[in-house]
Design a protein around this motif. Structure first.
Motif: not given
Length: 367
Positions: A3-4, A106-112, A303-305
Motif C-alpha cells: 500500500l505505502m 482504510a478502504e485500500l487493500r493489497g496493492n491499491q 487479488g493482483r491482476q
C-alpha cells in the motif's frame, strides 16, 4: 506493490544518481526545474491536464497561497520519474498519500492506491481557484491548444540536428485572447498562465512511461511542516515478473484453478463459461462481441491482476476472436475469451504476473 510503497523520493530529487536494475540495467537520474507554480488559493489539483474541464477535485490538504518551484526527477532520455512542488528548503522525513474528498486509506487493500488516471501521457499541477474561473469549454480549448503547440515544437525539433535540439530555447506564445504559454523543449513541459490577475498557472509534464494511474504524496519535515507534494510515475522501480502456465486447463472448468504459484501470489482464479454477476457492461462493449461464438471462457480473479493472459485453445492453434477485460471492483477482475471452436482437452492457460515491485535504491552518484 504494498500500500505505502513509493519511489525513494529523497534520492530521486538528488542530482546525478545512478541505479542498477536487474531488468533495465544502469539507470541515471537528474533534477531539472519546470518553472514556478502560482497558487492563489493553495488548493492543489494534480491530474491529466486533458481532464481539467471535468470538475477534478483538489486534494483535501491545502498549502499557503504563494509561488513555488516545480522540480522534475528525470531518467535516461528525459523520462520523468516524479514531479514535485516544493514548499520549503527543508528535506522531508515522512510521506503521506495525498487524498481527495471521499477517499479513505482504510478502504485500500493489497496493492491499491488513490491516484489520478492519465490517457494523454501527461500530468500537471494547478490551483483549484484558477480552474474554477474558467468554463469547461474554455479549459478544453486552452489545453488542446497548449498540447498542440508543444507537440508541433517537439516534431519540428525531431527533424533538426542534435546541436539545435540541445540548445533550442524555451518558447513563449502570447496573443490578445489572453493565451500565455511557455514551452520548454528540454524538459517536455509547458507552463500555461490561466489567470492574468493572480498569474495562476498550470505546469504540465509527461507522465513517466505514458498512460496509467499515478499516486501523489505529501512530504513532511522533522517538525511536521509541509515540505513538498510529489506525483510518482512509477519509473524508479524494480518490476520482477512471474510466468505461470497451466496445462489441460479444461479440468478446472466451473471451479477454481489450483496452482502453487497462484497461492504464493495470493491470487484466486476461477474458470467458467459465464460472466460474473458483478460485471456490468455497456451496450457498446456487448456490441463488440462476435456473432455466435462457439466457445466463451471467463477467468474471474481476486487479488493482483495479471499483466498478460493468453488462452491457447488446443492443438489446432485457432485464434481467439476477442478477449475482453472487465473493470476491477475492489480487488476483483475478469477476462472474457471468445473462440470460434470449443476448447480442447489439452488447452493451455498462460499468465504473467508482477511478482515483486520495490523502489530502486541508488548505488552511486555521478561526479
Amino acid at each position: 506493490m504494498s500500500l505505502m510503497a513509493h519511489t525513494n523520493f529523497l534520492a530521486a530529487f538528488e542530482p546525478n544518481q545512478v541505479y542498477e536494475s536487474l531488468t533495465e540495467g544502469r539507470i541515471t537520474s537528474d533534477v531539472v526545474q519546470a518553472g514556478d507554480l502560482v497558487l492563489p488559493s493553495g488548493r492543489i489539483i494534480a491530474c491529466d491536464p486533458g481532464w481539467l474541464w471535468c470538475d477534478v477535485a483538489p486534494f483535501t490538504r491545502t498549502v499557503p497561497p504563494g509561488r513555488y518551484p516545480v522540480l522534475l526527477s528525470v531518467v535516461d532520455y528525459w523520462t520523468i520519474a516524479c514531479a514535485m512542488v516544493k514548499f520549503c528548503s527543508q528535506s522531508p522525513v515522512r510521506w503521506e498519500m495525498a487524498l481527495r474528498p471521499s477517499e479513505d486509506l482504510a478502504e485500500l487493500r493489497g496493492n491499491q492506491f488513490f491516484g489520478y488516471g492519465v490517457d494523454a501521457g501527461m500530468g500537471c499541477f494547478v490551483d483549484a481557484q484558477v480552474v474554477e474561473r474558467r468554463s469547461a469549454k474554455e479549459w478544453q480549448r486552452l489545453v488542446y491548444r497548449a498540447c498542440e503547440q508543444m507537440f508541433e515544437l517537439q516534431g519540428w525539433l525531431a527533424d533538426r540536428d542534435l546541436v539545435t535540439q540541445l540548445t533550442y530555447p524555451s518558447q513563449q506564445i502570447i496573443d490578445p485572447s489572453g493565451f500565455n504559454l511557455t514551452l520548454d523543449p528540454d524538459t517536455h513541459t509547458f507552463n500555461l498562465t490561466l489567470d492574468p490577475d493572480t498569474e495562476g498557472n498550470a505546469i504540465a509534464f509527461s507522465s513517466g512511461y505514458g498512460d496509467g494511474s499515478y499516486a501523489s504524496y505529501w512530504g513532511f519535515t522533522a517538525d511536521d511542516e509541509l515540505a513538498c507534494l510529489v506525483t510518482d510515475f512509477g519509473v524508479l522501480f524494480e518490476y520482477i515478473t512471474q510466468d505461470i502456465e497451466i496445462e489441460a486447463v479444461t479440468r478446472f472448468l466451473e471451479k477454481s484453478i489450483e496452482h502453487p504459484d497462484l497461492e504464493r501470489l495470493e491470487v484466486a482464479i476461477r474458470l467458467s463459461r459465464h460472466r460474473p454477476s458483478w460485471v456490468q457492461l455497456s451496450d457498446d462493449s456487448l456490441n463488440d462481441r462476435p456473432s455466435n461464438p462457439d466457445c466463451i471462457v471467463v477467468l474471474e480473479g481476486q487479488g493482483r491482476q495479471p499483466w498478460s493472459v493468453y488462452l491457447e485453445a488446443g492443438d489446432r492453434r485457432f485464434a481467439e476472436l476477442r478477449m475482453m477485460s472487465g473493470s476491477i471492483e475492489e480487488d476483483r477482475w475478469y477476462r472474457e475469451h471468445w473462440f470460434n471452436e470449443p476448447l480442447q482437452a489439452n488447452a493451455v492457460l498462460k499468465m504473467t504476473f508482477t511478482a515483486e515491485v520495490y523502489p530502486l535504491q541508488p548505488v552511486t552518484t555521478n561526479p
